[in-house]
Write an enzyme that holds these catalytic residues in place. Structure first.
Site, short mmCIF file in Angstrom:
data_model
loop_
_atom_site.label_atom_id
_atom_site.label_comp_id
_atom_site.label_asym_id
_atom_site.label_seq_id
_atom_site.Cartn_x
_atom_site.Cartn_y
_atom_site.Cartn_z
N GLY A 20 5.01 -36.00 -115.33
CA GLY A 20 4.16 -34.81 -115.45
C GLY A 20 4.83 -33.62 -114.82
O GLY A 20 5.79 -33.77 -114.06
N GLU A 94 -0.44 -42.29 -104.61
CA GLU A 94 -0.91 -43.44 -105.41
C GLU A 94 -0.65 -43.13 -106.89
O GLU A 94 -1.00 -42.03 -107.36
CB GLU A 94 -2.41 -43.59 -105.16
CG GLU A 94 -3.14 -44.56 -106.02
CD GLU A 94 -4.65 -44.49 -105.77
OE1 GLU A 94 -5.12 -43.55 -105.10
OE2 GLU A 94 -5.33 -45.40 -106.23
N VAL A 96 -1.26 -43.13 -110.74
CA VAL A 96 -2.43 -43.26 -111.62
C VAL A 96 -1.89 -43.33 -113.05
O VAL A 96 -1.26 -42.37 -113.50
CB VAL A 96 -3.37 -42.06 -111.43
CG1 VAL A 96 -4.63 -42.22 -112.25
CG2 VAL A 96 -3.73 -41.91 -109.95
N ASP A 139 -10.38 -26.63 -108.25
CA ASP A 139 -9.67 -26.67 -109.53
C ASP A 139 -10.08 -27.89 -110.35
O ASP A 139 -9.27 -28.56 -110.98
CB ASP A 139 -8.14 -26.67 -109.31
CG ASP A 139 -7.38 -26.23 -110.56
OD1 ASP A 139 -6.15 -26.47 -110.60
OD2 ASP A 139 -8.01 -25.67 -111.48
#
Ligand SMILES: COc1cc(-c2ccc3ncc(-c4cccc([C@@H](O)NCCN(C)C)c4)n3n2)ccc1O
Length: 280
Positions: A20, A94, A96, A139
């Site tokens: 990402g 962590e 995801v 956000d």
């Protein structure tokens, strides 16, 4: 006092593929050498020159780290370690794997009501933990809500880059967040409170049930005008009476009159589905 590890991250982790990216950060999968466990490594570029558009100020990065350090909840992504390699601060988080809620919704004209309730309840449980510590996310949007994995329907809140601790005596009145999801007080430069997150929960609930965005206009200015006028409508096909009551008590201009997280968790629209959650 040194806050972050300065030894090379590669000593402790194998850095794998990019999963990402955002304006100032890249997220990569990584594997801890000692355990073989997978994590997410968020590489945040540090601003090198005051006034430069590239990177974040160290104090802004430290704010997200200090907030994540205070949080420990199943519906909030966990922080395990932080490194500083000079140019970047690297958060070990962590991992995801289920993707963004935004992508889960893509191509759907809304979710079944029981599914939407199960998702909103988890978002509320994570918010309840944050708000109990006077931390506001600021956000909340489907891109910052991720599924733990494709199989379970468990959600994790991520991206605390805009989060703040409120009630510290000083007003927070900055322009933050994503136009579609921001509360009127953000647009009007009025004090931000915990209720600011609950407006976003109202927008997300509307979004989950209909696939549409209640205030989205053709321009940012039009979107802001719709928000400050609280100008939206329910079509009867996607919204039960209970859902309309839940949403309309969140999309309230005066934050003091919005449902709190506790009131949301006690609302009949959420509680009608408790048995569904227990069957997981
Ligand atoms: C992007 O900023 C954060 C990401 C994360 C995070 C934590 C665990 C984790 N596992 C997988 C991912 C992941 C996977 C794909 C994309 C992204 C992220 O770049 N997109 C988030 C949306 N945001 C940029 C609007 C993040 N993440 N991201 C946590 C705190 C953050 O401030």
């Amino acid at each position: 006092m040194k806050q972050f590890k300065s030894e090379p991250i590669e000593m402790d982790y194998i850095i794998a593929e990019e999963i990402g990216s955002g304006q100032f950060a890249t997220v990569r999968r990584c594997i801890e050498r000692s355990s073989g466990k997978e994590f997410a490594a968020k590489f945040v570029r540090k601003k090198r020159i005051i006034g430069s558009r590239r990177g974040l100020l160290l104090e802004d990065i430290e704010r997200e780290v200090n907030i994540l350090k205070k949080l420990n909840h199943d519906n909030i992504v966990k922080l395990f370690n932080v490194y500083d390699n000079g140019n970047e601060v690297i958060l070990i988080l962590e991992l995801v794997k289920g993707g963004e809620l935004f992508d889960y919704l893509a191509g759907k004209e809304g979710l079944e009501e029981t599914q939407a309730i199960a998702f909103i309840k988890q978002i509320l449980l994570g918010l309840d933990h944050m708000h109990s510590k006077n931390i506001v996310h600021l956000d909340l949007k489907p891109e910052n809500i991720m599924l733990l994995d494709k199989e379970t329907q468990r959600l994790k809140l991520i991206d605390f880059g805009l989060s703040r601790v409120v009630n510290t005596g000083s007003d927070i009145r900055e322009i933050l967040g994503t136009p579609e999801f921001v509360a009127p007080e953000i647009i009007n430069y009025e004090p931000i409170t915990l209720a600011t997150d609950l407006w976003s929960v109202g927008v997300i609930t509307y979004n989950l049930l209909s696939g549409a965005s209640p205030f989205l206009g053709d321009t940012k200015q039009e979107t802001f005008a719709n928000i400050t006028a609280v100008d939206y409508f329910f079509d009867s096909t996607h919204f039960s009476d209970l859902a309309q009551h839940f949403i309309s008590n969140l999309l309230v201009k005066d934050g003091r009159k919005r449902l709190t997280v506790d009131q949301c968790l006690q609302h009949d629209w959420i509680k009608q589905n408790d048995s569904y959650l227990l069957s997981e």
